[in-house]
Design a protein around this motif. Structure first.
Motif, PDB file in Angstrom:
ATOM      1  N   GLY A 249      59.654  30.794  11.006  1.00  0.00           N
ATOM      2  CA  GLY A 249      59.420  31.816  10.003  1.00  0.00           C
ATOM      3  C   GLY A 249      58.984  33.151  10.572  1.00  0.00           C
ATOM      4  N   LEU A 250      59.024  33.286  11.899  1.00  0.00           N
ATOM      5  CA  LEU A 250      58.579  34.511  12.551  1.00  0.00           C
ATOM      6  C   LEU A 250      59.691  35.559  12.563  1.00  0.00           C
ATOM      7  N   PRO A 251      59.326  36.832  12.439  1.00  0.00           N
ATOM      8  CA  PRO A 251      60.339  37.883  12.602  1.00  0.00           C
ATOM      9  C   PRO A 251      60.775  37.972  14.056  1.00  0.00           C
ATOM     10  N   ARG A 252      62.049  38.236  14.268  1.00  0.00           N
ATOM     11  CA  ARG A 252      62.556  38.517  15.607  1.00  0.00           C
ATOM     12  C   ARG A 252      63.383  39.783  15.512  1.00  0.00           C
ATOM     13  N   VAL A 253      63.183  40.696  16.455  1.00  0.00           N
ATOM     14  CA  VAL A 253      63.726  42.048  16.277  1.00  0.00           C
ATOM     15  C   VAL A 253      64.692  42.472  17.378  1.00  0.00           C
ATOM     16  N   MET A 254      65.055  41.555  18.298  1.00  0.00           N
ATOM     17  CA  MET A 254      65.987  41.901  19.375  1.00  0.00           C
ATOM     18  C   MET A 254      67.024  40.796  19.542  1.00  0.00           C
ATOM     19  N   SER A 255      67.788  40.573  18.474  1.00  0.00           N
ATOM     20  CA  SER A 255      68.738  39.462  18.458  1.00  0.00           C
ATOM     21  C   SER A 255      70.194  39.882  18.376  1.00  0.00           C
ATOM     22  N   THR A 256      70.458  41.133  17.984  1.00  0.00           N
ATOM     23  CA  THR A 256      71.827  41.586  17.734  1.00  0.00           C
ATOM     24  C   THR A 256      72.052  42.971  18.332  1.00  0.00           C
ATOM     25  N   GLU A 257      73.297  43.390  18.333  1.00  0.00           N
ATOM     26  CA  GLU A 257      73.621  44.744  18.788  1.00  0.00           C
ATOM     27  C   GLU A 257      72.932  45.784  17.916  1.00  0.00           C
ATOM     28  N   ALA A 258      72.882  45.546  16.615  1.00  0.00           N
ATOM     29  CA  ALA A 258      72.212  46.490  15.717  1.00  0.00           C
ATOM     30  C   ALA A 258      70.731  46.614  16.048  1.00  0.00           C
ATOM     31  N   ASP A 259      70.087  45.500  16.424  1.00  0.00           N
ATOM     32  CA  ASP A 259      68.681  45.543  16.824  1.00  0.00           C
ATOM     33  C   ASP A 259      68.496  46.449  18.039  1.00  0.00           C
ATOM     34  N   TYR A 260      69.347  46.263  19.034  1.00  0.00           N
ATOM     35  CA  TYR A 260      69.230  47.079  20.245  1.00  0.00           C
ATOM     36  C   TYR A 260      69.501  48.548  19.955  1.00  0.00           C
ATOM     37  N   LYS A 261      70.527  48.801  19.141  1.00  0.00           N
ATOM     38  CA  LYS A 261      70.845  50.209  18.847  1.00  0.00           C
ATOM     39  C   LYS A 261      69.663  50.890  18.155  1.00  0.00           C
ATOM     40  N   TYR A 262      69.012  50.172  17.255  1.00  0.00           N
ATOM     41  CA  TYR A 262      67.870  50.755  16.551  1.00  0.00           C
ATOM     42  C   TYR A 262      66.774  51.141  17.543  1.00  0.00           C
ATOM     43  N   ILE A 263      66.423  50.231  18.458  1.00  0.00           N
ATOM     44  CA  ILE A 263      65.331  50.478  19.400  1.00  0.00           C
ATOM     45  C   ILE A 263      65.708  51.555  20.418  1.00  0.00           C
ATOM     46  N   LEU A 264      66.933  51.531  20.900  1.00  0.00           N
ATOM     47  CA  LEU A 264      67.361  52.530  21.881  1.00  0.00           C
ATOM     48  C   LEU A 264      67.435  53.920  21.257  1.00  0.00           C
ATOM     49  N   ASP A 265      67.815  53.983  19.983  1.00  0.00           N
ATOM     50  CA  ASP A 265      67.848  55.275  19.292  1.00  0.00           C
ATOM     51  C   ASP A 265      66.441  55.749  18.922  1.00  0.00           C
ATOM     52  N   ALA A 266      65.562  54.804  18.561  1.00  0.00           N
ATOM     53  CA  ALA A 266      64.210  55.171  18.122  1.00  0.00           C
ATOM     54  C   ALA A 266      63.409  55.818  19.238  1.00  0.00           C
ATOM     55  N   VAL A 267      63.599  55.335  20.461  1.00  0.00           N
ATOM     56  CA  VAL A 267      62.943  55.927  21.633  1.00  0.00           C
ATOM     57  C   VAL A 267      64.059  56.238  22.620  1.00  0.00           C
ATOM     58  N   ASP A 268      64.681  57.384  22.415  1.00  0.00           N
ATOM     59  CA  ASP A 268      65.924  57.739  23.111  1.00  0.00           C
ATOM     60  C   ASP A 268      65.616  58.316  24.482  1.00  0.00           C
ATOM     61  N   SER A 269      65.636  57.461  25.479  1.00  0.00           N
ATOM     62  CA  SER A 269      65.320  57.860  26.845  1.00  0.00           C
ATOM     63  C   SER A 269      66.061  56.956  27.811  1.00  0.00           C
ATOM     64  N   PRO A 270      66.524  57.491  28.934  1.00  0.00           N
ATOM     65  CA  PRO A 270      67.141  56.621  29.950  1.00  0.00           C
ATOM     66  C   PRO A 270      66.180  55.547  30.462  1.00  0.00           C
ATOM     67  N   ALA A 271      64.881  55.782  30.309  1.00  0.00           N
ATOM     68  CA  ALA A 271      63.897  54.797  30.768  1.00  0.00           C
ATOM     69  C   ALA A 271      63.746  53.634  29.792  1.00  0.00           C
ATOM     70  N   ASN A 272      64.291  53.771  28.589  1.00  0.00           N
ATOM     71  CA  ASN A 272      64.227  52.708  27.580  1.00  0.00           C
ATOM     72  C   ASN A 272      65.577  52.032  27.518  1.00  0.00           C
ATOM     73  N   GLY A 273      65.682  50.846  28.091  1.00  0.00           N
ATOM     74  CA  GLY A 273      66.988  50.224  28.200  1.00  0.00           C
ATOM     75  C   GLY A 273      67.004  48.756  27.832  1.00  0.00           C
ATOM     76  N   MET A 274      68.069  48.112  28.254  1.00  0.00           N
ATOM     77  CA  MET A 274      68.415  46.766  27.803  1.00  0.00           C
ATOM     78  C   MET A 274      68.618  45.832  28.990  1.00  0.00           C
ATOM     79  N   THR A 275      68.087  44.626  28.876  1.00  0.00           N
ATOM     80  CA  THR A 275      68.518  43.520  29.728  1.00  0.00           C
ATOM     81  C   THR A 275      69.595  42.784  28.950  1.00  0.00           C
ATOM     82  N   LEU A 276      70.820  42.874  29.398  1.00  0.00           N
ATOM     83  CA  LEU A 276      71.897  42.174  28.708  1.00  0.00           C
ATOM     84  C   LEU A 276      71.941  40.743  29.226  1.00  0.00           C
TER      85      LEU A 276
END
Length: 404
Positions: A249-276
């Protein structure tokens, strides 16, 4: 791609001497003995560099510490409770110490309570090898009958609830304890496992934290640490949820492409990235891994290449960790997308045009079966996976073949 290998420190059954023979050139490691929220000291960081750089006989290994995995984010930070501000301050200090030691890439995750979750860590496949497995029916048996979470049954289909009840009824006491241990064991290499009461206490606090609130807490954390990472020349990269859907029943916020796009756009910096992580994201049939690499590739700072085989096409379902080229993710297409991204970066003059990767997890085969290594991290199984991945990479990177 820079080929790296995850190493858990001197107690790892795969030694640095072993790693020098598998073909990796860099190491992915962490200070697993340091409690979450505490500062990583320059002395401890220097010690890990020395351990990686030295063989048992004292001669140079030729290996370097390339990626930190993980610098954990405490539950206090995720919930914004108790000592969360102090923990963020300590996180920044640890980042500074790591940067001063020469490191540039820090992997972490933002999963609440449970880190990567499996119901069986030594599940036997048809050829006699073993691997890790997530079985939704076993997990529901744990959630509904062992943890006895209020309202848990409403989170599953009637068929899963019925099957979970049947399996629970057939479990002996040791099977129940083993299932609980598998689910609550925590970060790989970590000494911070949880009891059932610990899990219940965390769940009680998350009762008041919605998906949007957890996501906002994540953005608040990034607003604090990303500017520091920029100043230090660090690249932070968030690992996806594993599995990539809600548990307990816990929220999870990094499960889909849309999740990543939201976080990468929210803090838009080359230092904020993704482990694929192709295994974690690949457990959902609606995640298009080659497409994600094409669309988000400029912010991918680290790669976990592994594969899973799903039992069904349900978004929330069971899966096991397959051979690296044998699961549901088209690994050849994914590697092609990665090589194209590296070529773009090189043409653009980016310093980080070579992306570090590691063969993530692996099946226990041959002598691995008797070695009982850290679950998911056998020596021979990962070496086999790296060899398979390296072959695909070599074909795409061959200048005369012109495959891309």
């Amino acid at each position: 791609m820079r080929q790296t290998w995850r190493w858990f420190g001197p107690k790892d059954l795969t030694s640095i001497d072993d790693v020098t023979q598998v073909g990796a050139v860099g190491i992915v490691s962490a200070l697993h003995h340091v409690p979450n929220g505490a500062v990583w000291s320059p002395e401890d960081i220097a010690q890990r560099h020395r351990e990686i750089a030295t063989r048992k006989d004292g001669t140079p290994s030729g290996l370097t510490w390339d990626v930190v995995e993980s610098l954990p984010i405490s539950e206090d930070i995720k919930k914004q409770k108790n000592d969360w501000r102090e923990h963020i301050a300590n996180y920044k200090i640890s980042m500074k110490h790591l940067a001063e030691s020469g490191l540039e890439v820090i992997c972490y995750n933002f999963m609440p309570v449970l880190d990567w979750t499996r119901t069986d860590v030594r599940w036997t496949v048809a050829n006699g090898a073993s691997c890790m497995r997530f079985d939704i029916n076993d997990f529901a048996a744990f959630d509904i009958h062992i943890l006895a979470r209020d309202g848990a049954g409403a989170d599953y289909t009637n068929a899963i609830v019925d099957e979970a009840g049947r399996r629970f009824a057939e479990m002996g006491d040791e099977a129940k304890k083993q299932l609980s241990r598998n689910i609550t064991m925590g970060l790989p290499g970590s000494t911070e496992g949880m009891t059932l009461d610990d899990v219940r206490a965390h769940l009680a606090e998350y009762d008041r934290i919605s998906h949007d609130r957890l996501r906002a807490n994540f953005v608040d954390f990034l607003d604090e640490v990303v500017p520091v990472a920029e100043d230090l020349g660090l690249r932070l990269c968030c690992h996806p949820d594993d599995p990539p859907f809600s548990l307990l029943g816990l929220p999870r916020v990094m499960s889909t492409e849309a999740d990543y796009k939201y976080i990468l756009d929210a803090v838009d910096s080359p230092a904020n990235g993704m482990t694929l992580c192709s295994g974690s994201l690949g457990a959902r049939p609606d995640n298009d891994l080659p497409g994600m690499m094409e669309r988000l590739g400029d912010r991918v700072h680290f790669l976990h290449l592994r594969n899973v085989k799903r039992d069904t096409d349900d978004v929330v379902g069971s899966f096991y960790e397959a051979e690296h080229l044998g699961g549901d993710t088209d690994m050849v297409a994914l590697i092609a997308a990665i090589v194209r991204e590296e070529k773009k970066r090189k043409a653009a003059g980016r310093k980080d045009h070579v992306i570090p990767m590691r063969p993530d997890h692996g099946q226990d085969i041959l002598d691995d079966l008797g070695r009982r290594s850290q679950p998911g991290y056998p020596t021979i199984g990962r070496m086999k996976g790296l060899a398979e991945l390296r072959g695909v990479m070599a074909a795409f990177e061959h200048s005369e073949l012109g495959l891309l």
